[in-house]
Design an enzyme around this catalytic site. Structure first.
Site, PDB file in Angstrom:
ATOM      1  N   GLU A   1       0.635   9.787   2.409  1.00  0.00           N
ATOM      2  CA  GLU A   1       1.841   9.754   1.313  1.00  0.00           C
ATOM      3  C   GLU A   1       1.185   9.530  -0.067  1.00  0.00           C
ATOM      4  O   GLU A   1       0.092   9.092  -0.123  1.00  0.00           O
ATOM      5  CB  GLU A   1       2.781   8.488   1.915  1.00  0.00           C
TER       6      GLU A   1
ATOM      7  N   HIS B   1       6.247   6.036  -1.183  1.00  0.00           N
ATOM      8  CA  HIS B   1       6.778   5.405  -2.360  1.00  0.00           C
ATOM      9  C   HIS B   1       8.180   5.728  -2.344  1.00  0.00           C
ATOM     10  O   HIS B   1       8.877   5.003  -3.571  1.00  0.00           O
ATOM     11  CB  HIS B   1       5.725   6.058  -3.504  1.00  0.00           C
TER      12      HIS B   1
ATOM     13  N   SER C   1       0.496   1.469  -0.732  1.00  0.00           N
ATOM     14  CA  SER C   1      -0.027   2.216  -2.065  1.00  0.00           C
ATOM     15  C   SER C   1      -1.518   1.644  -2.097  1.00  0.00           C
ATOM     16  O   SER C   1      -2.396   2.008  -1.429  1.00  0.00           O
ATOM     17  CB  SER C   1       0.778   1.521  -3.196  1.00  0.00           C
TER      18      SER C   1
END
Length: 300
Positions: A213, A275, A115
């Site tokens: 992503e 995620h 992330s």
């Protein structure tokens, strides 16, 4: 096998892991179990001060100076064998121009996270040091459905990663196309990778395999970010694109279906990382071969 034959050596039992919070704060109840979780897996944990706040802004785990000091301590103190991010969120990019790049370039300690950690992975990649896009304790561990991902992380840490390892496989996907490609694995979260454009911290994209992503990004924002990568020339320079999950918002499938078929490089979509679940560990900063027909990534 000697450890110098590993791209990422095993993390031996009893290894001491520095847990840092370079981005957002943990939600209530998510900090207390971390030390016990690591002990159960055979490691020693030390939670550094950034994990405990106080947050100067509600989206930051601790003041910039505290989070930056913890990055330097985690990588610079020889008592620590690896560095684990508590969670993502936002805040790592605020630290980039204060990080001692020489320090990060002279230690091969493994950085684990994803992330917002994408920007710190970029620094490791620039230094030629592998890192690991993988589940984090305050974000993933102990949650329903996440056990297989956590087990895969610790299995990988115990085993290590070396040339020839098949590090995963994607199921057939309508947006996958092309043959095979090889290059250095870079990337992570799409928004954070785009945030590095125009900075000195963007990893080398020429001939790379770019992994993307994201979470909670509406389709129009995914469209904007993919357009930004195209206009910056990134999508013309990479050797291949690896596409993980896009979750937590209205489906981005239509946007991806509009952009990805136009790419001249091979695309392998549906990769089990991001995620959502599954979120299998993915080494970054290492060379790999991407084979679209089999859906496999193999370290080379």
């Amino acid at each position: 096998m000697a450890e110098d034959e590993f791209l990422i050596p095993p993390l031996r039992p009893g290894a001491r892991i520095a847990v840092i919070a370079p981005a957002g704060p943990p939600k209530p109840g998510r900090l207390e179990p971390v030390e016990g979780w690591l002990n159960e897996r055979g490691y020693q944990a030390r939670l550094l001060p950034s994990c405990f706040g106080p947050p100067p802004l509600d989206f930051l785990a601790a003041p910039d100076a505290v989070r930056l000091a913890d990055v330097h301590t985690a990588f610079g103190d020889p008592q620590f064998d690896a560095v684990l991010a508590l969670r993502g969120g936002s805040g790592c990019i605020r630290l980039m121009d204060g990080i001692d790049l020489g320090l990060l370039a002279h230690t091969r300690k493994l950085l684990i996270g994803y992330s917002d950690l994408t920007v710190l992975h970029a620094l490791r990649t620039q230094a030629g040091i592998p890192s690991l896009h993988a589940p984090m304790p305050a974000s993933d561990w102990g949650l329903p459905g996440a056990q297989a991902d956590t087990d895969a992380l610790f299995d990988g840490l115990a085993r290590g990663w070396r040339v020839g390892d098949v590090i995963g496989q994607a199921a057939p996907h309508a947006l996958s196309h092309g043959g095979s490609a090889r290059g250095q694995l870079i990337g992570g979260n799409l928004a954070m990778f785009c945030a590095l454009l125009g900075t000195p911290f963007l990893p080398e994209v020429d001939g790379a395999l770019l992994f993307i992503e994201d979470i909670s990004e509406e389709p129009y924002r995914v469209d904007r970010m993919l357009s930004q990568l195209r206009l910056a020339g990134v999508l013309d320079r990479i050797a291949g694109l690896l596409v993980g999950s896009f979750s937590g918002a209205e489906s981005a499938d239509a946007v991806l279906a509009d952009h990805l078929p136009k790419l001249r490089c091979p695309v392998l979509a549906g990769w089990p990382a991001g995620h959502g679940q599954p979120n299998r560990p993915l080494p970054l900063g290492v060379r790999a071969r991407m084979d679209v027909a089999s859906g496999r990534l193999t370290l080379i």
